[in-house]
Design an enzyme around this catalytic site. Structure first.
Site, mmCIF file in Angstrom:
data_model
loop_
_atom_site.group_PDB
_atom_site.id
_atom_site.type_symbol
_atom_site.label_atom_id
_atom_site.label_comp_id
_atom_site.label_asym_id
_atom_site.label_seq_id
_atom_site.Cartn_x
_atom_site.Cartn_y
_atom_site.Cartn_z
ATOM 1 N N LYS A 9 3.628 1.801 5.657
ATOM 2 C CA LYS A 9 4.696 1.605 4.673
ATOM 3 C C LYS A 9 5.662 2.802 4.642
ATOM 4 C CE LYS A 9 1.885 -1.474 1.825
ATOM 5 N NZ LYS A 9 1.508 -1.858 0.450
ATOM 6 N N TYR A 49 6.227 -10.813 1.001
ATOM 7 C CA TYR A 49 5.362 -10.705 -0.181
ATOM 8 C C TYR A 49 5.546 -11.888 -1.143
ATOM 9 C CZ TYR A 49 3.592 -5.995 0.833
ATOM 10 O OH TYR A 49 2.930 -4.925 1.376
ATOM 11 N N ASN A 112 1.113 2.825 -1.264
ATOM 12 C CA ASN A 112 -0.268 2.997 -0.812
ATOM 13 C C ASN A 112 -0.419 3.038 0.707
ATOM 14 O OD1 ASN A 112 0.226 0.310 -0.417
ATOM 15 N ND2 ASN A 112 -1.599 -0.444 -1.460
ATOM 16 N N HIS A 115 -0.663 -1.566 4.702
ATOM 17 C CA HIS A 115 -0.977 -2.942 4.313
ATOM 18 C C HIS A 115 -1.862 -3.537 5.403
ATOM 19 C CE1 HIS A 115 -0.478 -7.162 3.167
ATOM 20 N NE2 HIS A 115 -0.329 -7.393 4.460
ATOM 21 N N GLU A 126 1.038 -13.530 8.897
ATOM 22 C CA GLU A 126 1.658 -12.195 8.837
ATOM 23 C C GLU A 126 1.966 -11.649 10.232
ATOM 24 O OE1 GLU A 126 -0.700 -9.662 6.303
ATOM 25 O OE2 GLU A 126 -0.020 -10.730 4.504
HETATM 26 P P1 CMP Z 1 -0.576 -4.543 -0.226
HETATM 27 O O1 CMP Z 1 -1.954 -4.494 0.298
HETATM 28 O O2 CMP Z 1 0.544 -4.403 0.736
HETATM 29 O O3 CMP Z 1 -0.376 -5.902 -1.045
HETATM 30 C C1 CMP Z 1 0.519 -6.046 -2.108
HETATM 31 C C2 CMP Z 1 1.101 -4.736 -2.550
HETATM 32 O O4 CMP Z 1 1.599 -4.712 -3.870
HETATM 33 C C3 CMP Z 1 0.014 -3.668 -2.565
HETATM 34 O O5 CMP Z 1 -0.416 -3.348 -1.296
HETATM 35 C C4 CMP Z 1 0.712 -2.570 -3.332
HETATM 36 O O6 CMP Z 1 1.699 -1.879 -2.535
HETATM 37 C C5 CMP Z 1 1.429 -3.406 -4.382
HETATM 38 N N1 CMP Z 1 0.616 -3.521 -5.608
HETATM 39 C C6 CMP Z 1 -0.535 -4.176 -5.778
HETATM 40 N N2 CMP Z 1 -0.971 -4.083 -7.038
HETATM 41 C C7 CMP Z 1 -0.061 -3.328 -7.695
HETATM 42 C C8 CMP Z 1 0.055 -2.886 -9.027
HETATM 43 N N3 CMP Z 1 -0.864 -3.178 -9.941
HETATM 44 N N4 CMP Z 1 1.126 -2.141 -9.340
HETATM 45 C C9 CMP Z 1 2.061 -1.858 -8.406
HETATM 46 N N5 CMP Z 1 2.012 -2.267 -7.106
HETATM 47 C C10 CMP Z 1 0.950 -2.989 -6.751
#
Ligand code: CMP
Length: 138
Positions: A9, A49, A112, A115, A126
């Site tokens: 990311k 998403y 984070n 993904h 995906e």
């Molecule tokens: P990802 O695994 O890419 O899947 C969905 C994404 O949404 C996740 O990683 C985070 O980047 C984001 N995400 C998931 N939960 C939350 C949350 N509670 N608050 C903010 N962002 C979130």
């Protein structure tokens, strides 16, 4: 053999961590069969998403995912989906196990670092979102 999608990311790419993250993935025995760097448009991030469209964090997530370049990789291996998910760690880095990519590199539950697809059906969709068959090596 399974394939799964990895996204490095914008937070991790901007810190120059893409090489280290790919190196850890390869060290785990997962094979990189497709690799691209790109900067998502708003429509592309919203499409990727779409399943989270109703979530309160959706708009911020799209803003984050379009904030800079990402690296996408198609990974292949036996049980690649679950192995890569274990390597990533929990979505929230505060809950991620030691040594996982998110524990090492993530800033927050949103920013984070990586993904990964969550199951076989999602993985197919995906991988195809970013790679056509001719882009993937055997
Ligand atoms: P990802 O695994 O890419 O899947 C969905 C994404 O949404 C996740 O990683 C985070 O980047 C984001 N995400 C998931 N939960 C939350 C949350 N509670 N608050 C903010 N962002 C979130």
């Amino acid at each position: 053999m399974e394939r799964t999608l990895c996204i490095i990311k914008p937070d991790a790419v901007s810190k120059g961590l893409a090489g280290q993250i790919l190196s850890k993935i390869i060290s785990e025995g997962l094979k990189v069969v497709g690799l691209r760097m790109l900067h998502l448009s708003k429509a592309e991030a919203e499409g990727f998403y779409a399943v989270h469209r109703e979530r309160p964090f959706f708009s911020d997530l799209v803003t984050f995912m379009t904030s800079g370049p990402i690296v996408v990789a198609a990974l292949e291996g036996k049980d690649a989906i679950s192995r890569y998910r274990r390597l990533m760690g929990a979505t929230d880095p505060a809950k991620a196990d030691e040594g996982t990519l998110r524990k090492l590199y993530a800033e927050s539950i949103q920013n984070n670092a990586v993904h990964g697809s969550d199951g076989p059906d999602t993985a197919k969709i995906e991988v195809a979102y970013f790679f056509s068959t001719v882009d993937l090596v055997g």
